[in-house]
Design a protein around this motif. Structure first.
Motif: not given
Length: 301
Positions: A100-107, A133-153
């Motif tokens: 996600x954008x904040x993490x893309x910029x600063x981590x 969109x990060x979560x959707x990409x992970x679930x669809x297998x478009x990426x190996x993994x994602x870096x996100x803020x804790x999702x609700x589900x």
């Protein structure tokens, strides 16, 4: 349906180069064999994939759809075969990570740079996307993994927290609250706010904190990126609640950031599909990001 791997590789070569002769050279087949493979593939699918004239090869809508998905599938297959046969010791390849954008910029810049130093044979590909969109990409297998803020589900995801990021107040130095070194959430009551919009993984946590403290705040603007919020704060439109990680490494220049008490924080997580373990290459990048986040945590402790 009886689609062969050779047919798919032939189609990918044509989709990449838009030329039957070059595709034949790439896969080691004659031009008639290439044409036959495409005809057999189209027959199996019941769809036309290519429009071919004497001057050009054009993908149909179905061909474009297949080509978009096929590159990822064949890359994964090639990597799997390389690992099974021990080719290159599974040390070389591409790892796709969505963030996600904040993490893309600063981590993530520090993670990509560290990967280049420690794992030069791994190509680290970052997809900078909003959280959903990060979560959707992970679930669809478009990426190996994602870096996100804790999702609700996360029932269908495996997540590993790597960093806690507290929320702070961002305000002009002349604001009435700026003289205090730390602030309480209750100090925000009645203030005008500029907040990240609901596409951000942080917004849900901010809204919950405001509601928990019974605060009556006017939300004047909702924006997609922290930098936009900072510019609005500079112009006096409102003050902002932001995760500490949103501040650039060089600081906020004309703004100040103050801790908010009681401490509310977001958890930064690595996530992958629960039923699909990352490849050995992706696991090495996963561990590298975890280590970089650990170094950041140690510096800010």
């Amino acid at each position: 349906m009886n689609v062969s791997l050779r047919q798919l590789r032939v189609f990918r070569a044509i989709a990449d180069g838009r030329n039957f002769s070059r595709a034949g050279d790439q896969v080691g087949l004659s031009q008639p064999a290439v044409s036959r493979s495409i005809h057999e593939l189209e027959s199996q699918l019941g769809l036309k994939l290519l429009d071919r004239t004497t001057r050009e090869v054009v993908l149909t809508e179905a061909g474009q759809s297949l080509a978009l998905r096929l590159a990822r599938v064949l890359d994964e297959l090639d990597q799997a075969l390389a690992e099974v046969h021990g080719m290159a010791g599974a040390r070389r390849g591409k790892v796709r990570v969505a963030s996600s954008p904040t993490l893309s910029a600063n981590l993530m810049p520090a993670c990509i740079a560290e990967c280049a130093r420690r794992e030069p044979e791994i190509e680290f590909v970052l997809l900078d996307r909003i959280q959903q969109d990060v979560l959707d990409s992970v679930r669809a297998g478009e990426v190996d993994f994602g870096v996100v803020v804790e999702p609700p589900d996360t029932d269908d995801l495996h997540g590993e927290p790597i960093l806690d990021d507290p929320f702070c107040l961002v305000l002009p130095p002349g604001h009435r609250l700026a003289a205090q070194r730390t602030l309480r959430w209750s100090d925000l009551d009645g203030e005008a706010l500029v907040l990240l919009d609901h596409a951000s993984g942080s917004r849900r946590l901010i809204d919950e904190a405001l509601a928990r403290h019974g605060l009556r705040c006017e939300i004047r603007q909702q924006v997609g990126h922290p930098t936009t919020a900072f510019r609005m704060v500079e112009q006096g439109i409102g003050i902002s609640v932001m995760p500490a990680l949103a501040a650039p490494p060089t600081g906020l220049a004309v703004l100040v950031m103050r801790p908010l008490l009681p401490r509310v924080q977001r958890s930064i997580m690595l996530v992958h599909r629960r039923n699909r373990a990352p490849s050995p290459l992706a696991q090495r990048v996963w561990g590298l990001i975890r280590a970089v986040a650990g170094d950041m945590r140690s510096r800010t402790a």
